[in-house]
Design an enzyme around this catalytic site. Structure first.
Site, PDB file in Angstrom:
ATOM      1  N   LYS A  37       0.613   4.387   6.599  1.00 53.33           N
ATOM      2  CA  LYS A  37       0.445   5.536   5.959  1.00 53.33           C
ATOM      3  C   LYS A  37       1.075   7.034   5.766  1.00 53.33           C
ATOM      4  O   LYS A  37       1.498   7.124   6.819  1.00 53.33           O
ATOM      5  CB  LYS A  37      -1.378   5.760   6.061  1.00 53.33           C
TER       6      LYS A  37
ATOM      7  N   SER B 193       1.033  -1.022   0.225  1.00 51.76           N
ATOM      8  CA  SER B 193       0.073   0.065   0.639  1.00 51.76           C
ATOM      9  C   SER B 193       0.752   1.197  -0.260  1.00 51.76           C
ATOM     10  O   SER B 193       0.229   2.141  -0.276  1.00 51.76           O
ATOM     11  CB  SER B 193      -1.275   0.480   1.590  1.00 51.76           C
TER      12      SER B 193
END
Length: 320
Positions: free
Chosen positions: A177, A107
């Site tokens: 993230k 990701s």
């Protein structure tokens, strides 16, 4: 009189010679009689040399039991103590300074690749530091983000080494993230467009090649105070804030859930690099709070002066 001295008649006087003591018993070759002073001094010296508190140094070379110097402890006896100290230091470093985390997914490509080990700064949050735009952060699952995702099953040794910080974290409820917006910001993205924060478009050169900034579109979203909006750098392969807007918090993450900022890729060595904040997050006008601060401070500083002048003017009119 020495042997061989002449008598008064000029003839040598012969006297019987006393037998000399055996050579081993002689203490002075200048006389055949013992010297009382020497004997006394010798006795005194012997007494001083064998005193309990003094000596010639032989007592200092022996141990307290008189059987020789005390031997140092062997390396193998010291090894458990050294290992114990090292483990305690590793646990303290992992708890308060830095912690290693392993990247389990794609990701955050290409910034982070699957299998990378990153070091996360855990010290600055202890001093009240909050996440900032552009930082790559590790955070605990706010609730429901990892639902349905496979979870790793580390063995006992991996859990123990992870607990003390000698291996990357085995915690299966952590995510990594990039912070896009912080408390007080407004973030949005239109289909085919760029991510917009406080009216400023972000030039996201760090995105995975071929990845579009937002798909699907979202916003505008007002990020609550004390929370952050996060997105992965591989936008088409990241279940980030965009996909959890129906959950509590509207897709945002509480600052209290943030473990720390990832500052460096530590492993493999061929991937070693730092993780700086991209330049697009430093563009003027992005931080609305700072932009409004000078005006607010000017108003706050000038208000007392205006009130004082009005009061003085009113007093003058009353006097007239």
């Amino acid at each position: 009189m020495a042997v061989g001295a002449r008598s008064g008649h000029g003839e040598p006087e012969e006297r019987p010679q006393r037998p000399h003591p055996p050579a081993a018993a002689m203490t002075d070759d200048s006389t055949d009689r013992p010297d009382p002073a020497a004997d006394s001094a010798g006795a005194d010296g012997a007494g001083e040399g064998t005193g309990a508190g003094e000596g010639t140094g032989a007592g200092e070379d022996t141990g307290q039991d008189g059987h020789g110097p005390k031997k140092p402890r062997s390396f193998w006896k010291e090894l458990p103590l050294l290992i114990g100290i090292a483990l305690v230091l590793a646990l303290l470093i992992k708890t308060f300074l830095v912690q290693a985390f392993s990247i389990p997914s794609d990701s955050m490509m290409n910034t982070l690749q699957r299998g990378d080990r990153v070091l996360v700064d855990k010290l600055t949050p202890w001093f009240g530091s909050e996440p900032e735009r552009g930082e790559v952060v590790v955070f605990h699952d706010p609730g429901g983000w990892l639902e349905g995702e496979p979870t790793p099953q580390p063995n006992i040794l991996q859990k123990a080494l992870s607990f003390i910080g000698l291996m990357p974290s085995a915690e299966e409820k952590d995510l990594i993230k990039r912070v896009i917006a912080v408390g007080g910001d407004t973030v949005s993205c239109k289909e085919g467009g760029k991510v917009v924060v406080n009216g400023k478009e972000l030039d996201e050169t760090y995105l995975y090649p071929g990845s579009v900034p937002c798909d699907p579109a979202f916003g505008p979203v007002k990020v609550p105070k004390g929370r952050i909006w996060v997105m992965g750098d591989n936008r088409q392969n990241s279940l980030d804030s965009r996909f959890h807007m129906e959950l509590a918090g509207g897709g945002t993450v509480s600052n209290d859930e943030v473990v720390g900022r990832a500052v460096v890729i530590a492993w493999p060595v061929t991937r070693w690099s730092t993780l700086p904040v991209p330049a697009t997050f430093d563009q003027p006008g992005l931080n609305q709070a700072l932009a409004a601060a000078p005006g607010a401070m000017g108003v706050a500083g000038g208000l007392p002066l205006v009130l004082w002048r009005r009061k003085k003017r009113a007093a003058r009119h009353t006097a007239e």
